[in-house]
Design a protein around this motif. Structure first.
Motif, PDB file in Angstrom:
ATOM      1  N   GLY A   1     -18.707  27.617 -31.989  1.00 22.38           N
ATOM      2  CA  GLY A   1     -18.817  26.779 -30.798  1.00 22.38           C
ATOM      3  C   GLY A   1     -17.450  26.525 -30.205  1.00 22.38           C
ATOM      4  N   GLY A   2     -17.402  26.351 -28.905  1.00 19.17           N
ATOM      5  CA  GLY A   2     -16.165  26.018 -28.228  1.00 19.17           C
ATOM      6  C   GLY A   2     -15.109  27.099 -28.281  1.00 19.17           C
TER       7      GLY A   2
ATOM      8  N   VAL B   1     -12.461  25.422 -39.238  1.00 15.21           N
ATOM      9  CA  VAL B   1     -13.434  26.134 -40.071  1.00 15.21           C
ATOM     10  C   VAL B   1     -13.991  25.147 -41.068  1.00 15.21           C
ATOM     11  N   THR B   2     -15.279  24.824 -40.951  1.00 13.36           N
ATOM     12  CA  THR B   2     -15.921  23.893 -41.854  1.00 13.36           C
ATOM     13  C   THR B   2     -17.429  24.077 -41.752  1.00 13.36           C
ATOM     14  N   GLY B   3     -18.181  23.373 -42.582  1.00 12.09           N
ATOM     15  CA  GLY B   3     -19.628  23.547 -42.616  1.00 12.09           C
ATOM     16  C   GLY B   3     -20.402  22.373 -42.041  1.00 12.09           C
ATOM     17  N   ASP B   4     -21.697  22.614 -41.806  1.00  9.34           N
ATOM     18  CA  ASP B   4     -22.652  21.573 -41.387  1.00  9.34           C
ATOM     19  C   ASP B   4     -22.268  20.880 -40.085  1.00  9.34           C
TER      20      ASP B   4
ATOM     21  N   ILE C   1     -15.704  27.232 -36.182  1.00 13.16           N
ATOM     22  CA  ILE C   1     -16.426  28.277 -36.905  1.00 13.16           C
ATOM     23  C   ILE C   1     -17.087  27.610 -38.108  1.00 13.16           C
ATOM     24  N   ASP C   2     -18.409  27.718 -38.178  1.00 11.13           N
ATOM     25  CA  ASP C   2     -19.186  27.084 -39.241  1.00 11.13           C
ATOM     26  C   ASP C   2     -19.826  28.161 -40.108  1.00 11.13           C
ATOM     27  N   PRO C   3     -19.209  28.476 -41.266  1.00  9.83           N
ATOM     28  CA  PRO C   3     -19.784  29.487 -42.155  1.00  9.83           C
ATOM     29  C   PRO C   3     -20.918  28.945 -43.037  1.00  9.83           C
TER      30      PRO C   3
END
Length: 373
Positions: A273-274, A308-311, A328-330
């Motif tokens: 996103g973004g 870069v992080t989750g949830d 970026i959400d892996p």
């Protein structure tokens, strides 16, 4: 050589997993088991699952160190069955003590945040995202210079003066103490009934609030004065930082950045996103293991242009864009995975016979092909 107990094992691990520096909302340290149980074997897992319990049934261990908490919320019963309560019951029946690392291992040097940064190739990293730990206090006392070391050592033995990997931390400043000893007093220095001026050292040390009673008792035993003067007050100090921000060795476009993260973490795709606002090649990148959406403002303040992080939720994605950052959400587990091998290594250095169960997934990994926003 003395037999290693659960308490002794966790104490030896505390230099790499500072249990007391977990977030104030978190579960950390020993949560199930006998502190005095001998430890000859151990295992490490990402999360306690049915697969982990089955593996331990095949090869029992004395201590299981898990990254995610098992009993994160209060429970009323522990009985056979599924869910966290049933898994806790199984561990107790097997005689396996359970210790939780989680946020204590996220923020510490060499922990999960550093592991994620290293895996992605970040350099010149610094911490961001101060995390409130369990309530802390500062104890301040005034003591003759001749006894300052003795009092400081007594307070340190009672739990004061721990800052990260450092022990016995204190601040000392010289000054003059003034007092009039009333009739019947027996001052160690000065005279009863006189207006005394005595050179003293102001000694300050931080400690967890849970150590307060031990600190007061230790101070009273070690202090030379009949009536030692001391202050205890709450502080928010030396907060660990849950994320890392640094630079990539390579200057990547937004699309190649997403592919780099996905490929490095072994994923087919990641959510993004973004990314249209992330256009500075070579800009700082922030990483936070697990659910890091709450740290976006802190990441921006640290100079990050990509996180870069989750949830990350829809609204957090929008917030990042307004802050001028791409996201970026892996996924939750994928951002924590690099730290799991490090966790196993830390434990295996203390308990050589340690099973590596970190490959047993903590749950399904959802991979969504996202589009640029």
């Amino acid at each position: 050589m003395a037999e290693l107990t659960v308490t002794a094992a966790l104490q030896e691990l505390s230099s790499s997993i500072p249990w007391h520096q977990a977030a104030d909302w978190d579960v950390s340290g020993l949560t199930l088991g006998d502190p005095q149980q001998p430890v000859r074997t151990a295992a490490v897992c990402h999360e306690v699952t049915l697969e982990v319990a089955a593996a331990l049934a095949e090869e029992p261990v004395d201590l299981l160190v898990t990254y995610h908490p098992l009993l994160f919320r209060p429970v009323r019963t522990l009985r056979a069955g599924g869910g966290p309560e049933g898994l806790a019951f199984r561990l107790i029946r097997m005689g396996t003590a359970l210790a939780v690392a989680h946020t204590a291992f996220d923020a510490c040097p060499g922990g999960a945040a550093d592991a994620l940064a290293d895996r992605l190739g970040l350099r010149e990293t610094t911490g961001f995202g101060p995390m409130e730990t369990a309530p802390q206090i500062k104890v301040v006392t005034f003591v003759p210079a001749s006894h300052a070391e003795e009092v400081a050592e007594a307070l340190a033995s009672a739990g004061a003066g721990r800052i990260g990997n450092y022990r016995g931390c204190s601040y000392r400043s010289e000054g003059v103490g003034a007092f009039v000893a009333a009739a019947g007093a027996a001052p160690v220095v000065g005279e009863a009934g006189e207006d005394n001026r005595v050179p003293e050292v102001r000694l300050e040390m931080v400690a967890p609030v849970s150590a307060r009673d031990k600190l007061v008792a230790a101070l009273a035993r070690a202090h030379p004065y009949e009536e030692p003067a001391f202050d205890i007050y709450p502080v928010s100090a030396n907060l660990p930082r849950v994320g890392r921000v640094g630079f990539l060795d390579m200057k990547l476009s937004p699309e190649r950045s997403a592919r780099h993260v996905a490929g490095t973490l072994g994923l087919e795709a990641v959510r993004c996103g973004g990314m249209d606002v992330y256009s500075e090649y070579g800009a700082q990148v922030a990483v936070a293991p697990g659910s890091g959406g709450a740290w976006l403002t802190s990441a921006a303040a640290a100079g990050a242009r990509l996180v870069v992080t989750g949830d990350v939720s829809h609204h957090q994605m929008a917030q990042a864009r307004h802050l001028g950052m791409g996201v970026i959400d892996p996924g939750h587990a994928a951002t924590e995975a690099p730290g799991m091998k490090r966790l196993w290594k830390v434990v295996s250095e203390v308990i050589p016979h340690t099973l590596d169960l970190t490959g047993l997934s903590p749950g399904p990994r959802i991979r969504i092909r996202g589009s640029w926003r």
